[in-house]
Design an enzyme around this catalytic site. Structure first.
Site, PDB file in Angstrom:
ATOM      1  CG  PHE A 376     -16.965  -6.720 -29.611  1.00  8.98           C
ATOM      2  CD1 PHE A 376     -15.265  -6.448 -29.015  1.00  8.98           C
ATOM      3  CD2 PHE A 376     -17.746  -6.155 -29.863  1.00  8.98           C
ATOM      4  CE1 PHE A 376     -15.526  -5.390 -29.067  1.00  8.98           C
ATOM      5  CE2 PHE A 376     -17.943  -4.265 -30.074  1.00  8.98           C
ATOM      6  CZ  PHE A 376     -16.603  -4.062 -29.550  1.00  8.98           C
ATOM      7  CB  CYS A 377     -16.807 -13.245 -32.054  1.00  5.69           C
ATOM      8  SG  CYS A 377     -14.425 -13.463 -32.515  1.00  5.69           S
ATOM      9  CB  ALA A 378     -20.989 -10.635 -31.774  1.00  2.30           C
TER      10      ALA A 378
END
Ligand SMILES: Cc1ncc(COP(=O)(O)O)c(C=O)c1O
Length: 432
Positions: A376-378
């Site tokens: 999740f781009c985290a």
């Protein structure tokens, strides 16, 4: 109708402060979408991927359609359609300002999305600014800063405030605290009011990444005493390519123009005189007028519905989803601050014996359910939650190593969608 009548009507900028009228929850486009599943059957699509991009609200689509016949250039044309389009664009700015409860002298700059907004602000920080950011952030808020102090994921909300306090106290010169309001991984709400208070006690400013908050909860920048907020239209039921950065003018007025070109300059001769009003200064070129109109229409529609009804329905569905998933052996929900911490309509989980990609593909291919899988781009945050290590091989946002599945809901989500997901995961687990 002239431009003047547009601004002197009941919808004057000053009159645009949000006031809920408790209209019914609006519909989204695509609610009756059918998708193919294994065997060629068509089933109604269960869109449980709102946190990535939400479907378009009907009033948003209607506003864009209504604006199209008179669509024309903005800020440059003397023609009637130009004036009308310019008025609509500037009205959209006032609507967005009111939607987030901004101060009258705050800037509202239309951007492409949240990533664009955080990068814009990063380019305007005073020389020598140190940014303090938690490792729990989405990459859009984690990465744009030149000098950043990164803080470990805090074990509880009070620890976030304590860690920010300590980090900010140790920094000389201009400082900015960056924090998400609602996590795109766990949905958990962050103590942004307390963090704003701490930031200001140390003479720092605070930027709140509100990408996942504003589709789910009312935000009032003035009441919370925030300096900047950033968010995306496509997560707010307005997928027409606009987002916004809202906040204090001074840094934005002095920062390097984000794009250099027409519209950002007052005059060009031997030297260039840039606008010092942040809006024209950072919106060079022809702006995304329809995106701004769409974004404002979404703000209006949510405000008119009223948050009480929206939050009540979301909380009912998310509680059902979480307890359903918790009842399945081998399913683990990701959480930083525990089961009872308040959150928006986002649940990330893993399923023992399956990779996240296998689960997401089965949900889509066999049950017609759309979810997100990955990190999740985290990356740092998901690694922390999963207890996995990472490094150069960590890959992009879609890499499947140490990944999770994310289901997220919003307007248009139904109990049938939620129940279908629970039963599909139960079914997958039973086949292991
Ligand atoms: C919390 C958060 N911040 C920032 C972003 C980036 O948003 P965008 O891709 O619209 O720039 C996202 C997108 O998922 C997000 O969830």
């Amino acid at each position: 109708m002239s431009t003047l009548t547009i601004f002197s009507s009941a919808r004057t900028p000053e009159a645009a402060a949000p006031s809920a009228t408790n209209r019914p929850i609006p519909a989204v486009l695509g609610a009756d979408l059918e998708v193919p599943v294994k065997g060629g059957r068509l089933v109604g699509y269960a869109n449980l991927d709102y946190a990535a991009s939400a479907p378009c609200l009907e009033p948003v689509s209607a506003a864009v359609t209504a604006a199209l016949p008179a669509y024309s250039s903005v800020h440059r044309g003397a023609g009637y359609a130009s004036q009308l389009t310019t008025a609509r664009y500037e009205q959209a700015r006032h609507t967005v300002r009111a939607f987030v409860g901004a101060r009258p002298d705050d800037s509202v700059i239309f951007t492409r999305n949240t990533t664009d907004a955080t990068n814009l602000l990063a380019g305007c920080l005073p020389e020598g600014t140190t940014t303090v950011v938690f490792d729990t952030e989405h990459h859009a808020s984690l990465l744009p800063w030149r000098h950043a102090v990164r803080l470990a994921p805090p074990a509880f909300p009070g620890e976030a405030v304590r860690a920010a306090d300590e980090a900010l106290a140790a920094i000389e010169g201009p400082k900015l605290l960056v924090v998400t309001a609602a996590s795109n991984v766990t949905g958990e709400l962050w103590p942004i009011a307390a963090l704003a208070h701490i930031a200001h006690r140390h003479g720092a400013r605070i930027l709140v990444d509100a990408a996942q908050l504003v589709p789910h909860r009312r935000l009032n920048l003035t009441a919370l005493d925030l300096d900047y907020v950033a968010f995306s239209g496509h997560k707010l039921y307005a997928p027409f390519g606009a987002g916004a950065l809202v906040g204090r003018r001074d840094w934005l007025a002095e920062g390097e123009p984000y794009l250099k070109g027409g519209g950002a300059v007052r005059s060009v001769g031997e030297s260039v005189e840039w606008h010092d009003d942040p809006e024209p200064r950072h919106e060079a070129g022809t702006p995304n007028v329809l995106g701004a109109i769409a974004l404002a229409a979404a703000c209006d529609a949510l405000t008119a519905t009223g948050w009480t009804a929206l939050v009540r329905e979301e909380e009912r569905l998310i509680a059902r989803l979480r307890s359903g998933l918790a009842s399945i052996d081998g399913v683990r929900e990701l959480s930083l601050w525990g089961d009872d911490h308040p959150r928006v309509g986002i649940v990330s989980f893993t399923v023992a014996g399956y990779s996240a990609r296998e689960v997401a593909e089965a949900l889509s291919g066999e049950y017609g359910i759309g979810v997100r899988d990955g990190k999740f781009c985290a990356h740092p945050f998901v690694r922390h939650l999963l207890g996995t290590s990472g490094g150069a091989s960590d890959g992009d946002c879609m890499d499947d190593t140490g990944s999770a599945v994310r289901a997220s809901i919003g307007i248009g989500s139904t109990q049938e969608h939620v129940d279908r997901l629970i039963e599909a995961v139960r079914d997958l687990v039973s086949r292991r």
